[in-house]
Scaffold this active site. Structure first.
Site, PDB file in Angstrom:
ATOM      1  N   ALA A  51      24.653  52.564  42.617  1.00  0.00           N
ATOM      2  CA  ALA A  51      24.139  52.546  41.246  1.00  0.00           C
ATOM      3  C   ALA A  51      25.311  52.386  40.281  1.00  0.00           C
ATOM      4  CB  ALA A  51      23.358  53.819  40.931  1.00  0.00           C
ATOM      5  N   PHE A  52      25.007  52.019  39.041  1.00  0.00           N
ATOM      6  CA  PHE A  52      26.088  51.696  38.099  1.00  0.00           C
ATOM      7  C   PHE A  52      26.967  52.888  37.779  1.00  0.00           C
ATOM      8  CE2 PHE A  52      25.442  53.595  33.945  1.00  0.00           C
ATOM      9  CZ  PHE A  52      24.114  53.993  33.946  1.00  0.00           C
ATOM     10  N   LYS A  53      26.468  54.104  38.027  1.00  0.00           N
ATOM     11  CA  LYS A  53      27.267  55.292  37.723  1.00  0.00           C
ATOM     12  C   LYS A  53      28.605  55.279  38.467  1.00  0.00           C
ATOM     13  CE  LYS A  53      23.802  57.693  35.502  1.00  0.00           C
ATOM     14  NZ  LYS A  53      22.613  56.934  35.788  1.00  0.00           N
ATOM     15  N   ASP A  54      28.663  54.565  39.596  1.00  0.00           N
ATOM     16  CA  ASP A  54      29.925  54.498  40.344  1.00  0.00           C
ATOM     17  C   ASP A  54      31.056  53.880  39.517  1.00  0.00           C
ATOM     18  OD1 ASP A  54      29.029  55.626  42.777  1.00  0.00           O
ATOM     19  OD2 ASP A  54      28.183  53.702  43.413  1.00  0.00           O
TER      20      ASP A  54
ATOM     21  N   MET B 286      32.296  56.815  37.449  1.00  0.00           N
ATOM     22  CA  MET B 286      32.653  58.012  38.193  1.00  0.00           C
ATOM     23  C   MET B 286      33.858  57.783  39.105  1.00  0.00           C
ATOM     24  SD  MET B 286      31.275  60.771  37.532  1.00  0.00           S
ATOM     25  CE  MET B 286      29.537  60.836  37.235  1.00  0.00           C
TER      26      MET B 286
END
Ligand SMILES: *Cc1c(COP(=O)(O)O)cnc(C)c1O
Length: 462
Positions: A110-113, A116
């Site tokens: 997911a784009f959160k990577d 993060m």
């Protein structure tokens, strides 16, 4: 580069301090005192550059002297080395003038990577230099938690506690949080919804003694460093489509408003973004607000796009801060009203918001229909969040300007919704093929601040 709080009553911080503290001590969010500008030539020079090179150019002015140039390049290179696509954020064409920006090629799909992984590297670099450790507490509606756990796995200067709403995340999301092995990683299943998780984390940050005692740090989407990391792919995508010579529009599946706010920052830096479209599911507080109906909370209704199931978008405070000409007293007043039902946005601020953001809302049935339609028309499998974006983009796009819809998660993260729409069960990439066999480790928590605080104090490493 100095960072100020949206509520105007917290110390002014450096990038390093703003990154480590997350939420400001007055309950506000940190924003840069000024937005640095990149001129036409600097943006044009990004054509043909690697994602990492573009990342460096876009973010360097915001970092101040927190890192040397080489340290910062090292952080960026290590952050994206584990992605399984050479372009990091590849564009795929859906239709004439409509492109999908695939942001799901990182370790948790997911784009959160994007944010993060970089935050993990930046925390590690800063803490190692200081000989310090911190306890990170975060709330997640699903994807932030797994992205954080992947990013801090094996970083022994950080204890990580993630609160997620019990029973309200997908099985893949839950397993990505509960199966990574590491004594510093703690998944806490809270009896409540995402807003409860977020509220308890805010409570902990507002307990200044607890905050100082355990060296509390935050990596939620309120952390400025996360917003910053997300600015980069607006540049890489727009430049690939002809910017700065040509305007590009973006549609962003939105929950906490972090991702779309990063698009606004890209525009302020100088990227020629035409429309910036906020796409919501049936939890549509932002859509209602941007259409002039005020910012009023309702019940969170669980949907097939659970990472957008929220009623209060924490990063929207940053948008309000600018819409109200950075009047921190007004913003503080509005946020106090939000402890009740909500508030009306003034005419002037409404005008400022509508100049930047458009919006659309998508029902559950429309989401499923869009997954099916896109598969039929282009062979692309969309996750339900991305489908919300594609639907709104289709409603709003015009022929002359390319529209980019952000694909925020891999379809295999939400297999039930995808299979429902297409009769195809999307398969996980090979690196995650045994996810359903791995052992889970989690702790159930009541929605009770004192119990949560006690658990964190007893279970962190020192
Ligand atoms: C977090 C998330 C969103 C919402 O992003 P915000 O920055 O919170 O607006 C959308 N889709 C997916 C898959 C997410 O994980």
């Amino acid at each position: 580069m100095r960072y100020i709080s949206t509520r105007g009553n917290a110390p002014i911080l450096s990038f390093e301090q703003a990154m480590l503290s997350g939420l400001a001590r007055d309950g506000g969010l940190y924003v840069p005192e000024q937005i640095p500008n990149l001129d036409f030539k600097s943006i044009a020079a990004m054509q043909g550059q690697s994602y990492e090179q573009i990342a460096y150019t876009v973010m360097r002015p915001f970092i101040g002297d927190t890192f040397t140039d080489n340290e910062f390049r090292g952080c960026i290179d290590r952050a994206y080395a584990g992605f399984n696509h050479a372009a990091r954020a590849p564009l795929v064409q859906l239709d004439q003038g409509h492109f999908l920006l695939e942001l799901f090629h990182g370790p948790t799909l997911a784009f959160k990577d994007f944010a993060m992984q970089l935050i993990g590297q930046m925390f590690q670099t800063v803490l190692a230099r200081r000989g310090d450790r911190v306890t990170i507490v975060g709330a997640t509606s699903g994807d932030t938690g797994s992205a954080a756990i992947e990013a801090f796995r094996g970083l022994d200067s950080v204890d990580l506690f993630i609160l997620y709403p019990h029973g309200r995340v997908s099985e893949v999301q839950r397993r990505q949080m509960t199966t990574p092995v590491g004594t510093n990683l703690h998944a806490l299943a809270l009896d409540g919804d995402f807003d409860d998780c977020q509220a308890r984390v805010k409570d902990m940050f507002n307990d200044l003694k607890f905050r100082d005692d355990i060296g509390l740090a935050g990596v939620n989407s309120i952390n400025w460093a996360r917003v910053l990391a997300q600015v980069v792919y607006y540049f890489s995508a727009a430049v690939a489509l002809g910017a700065p010579l040509r305007e590009v529009s973006f549609t962003v599946p939105t929950g906490n408003f972090g991702d779309v706010f990063a698009g606004y920052i890209a525009k302020r830096i100088g990227l020629p973004i035409d429309k910036l479209v906020v796409a919501t599911n049936q939890n549509d507080i932002l859509h209602r607000c941007l259409n002039g109906y005020g910012y009023y909370k309702g019940e969170t209704i669980p949907s097939i796009s659970p990472s957008m199931d929220i009623q209060v978008s924490s990063n929207f405070e940053r948008a309000l801060f600018d819409a109200y000409d950075r009047e921190s007293n007004t913003v503080t007043g509005l946020m106090n009203e939000l402890k009740g039902r909500g508030f009306n946005v003034s005419e002037g601020a409404m005008q400022a918001l509508q100049e930047i953001y458009r919006s659309g809302r998508v029902s559950e049935a429309e989401t499923t229909a869009q997954i099916a339609a896109t598969f039929k028309e282009s062979g692309e499998l969309l996750c339900p969040h991305s489908a919300v974006g594609v639907k709104v983009a289709n409603d709003q796009r015009v022929t002359k300007t390319p529209m980019v819809t952000l694909a925020t998660a891999h379809p295999a993260k939400f297999p039930a919704a995808v299979e429902d729409a297409t009769d195809i069960c999307p398969s996980l990439p090979s690196s995650m093929a045994d996810l359903y066999e791995r052992t889970e480790r989690l702790t159930r928590m009541p929605n009770d601040l004192a119990v949560i605080i006690k658990h964190i104090k007893e279970n962190r490493s020192q």
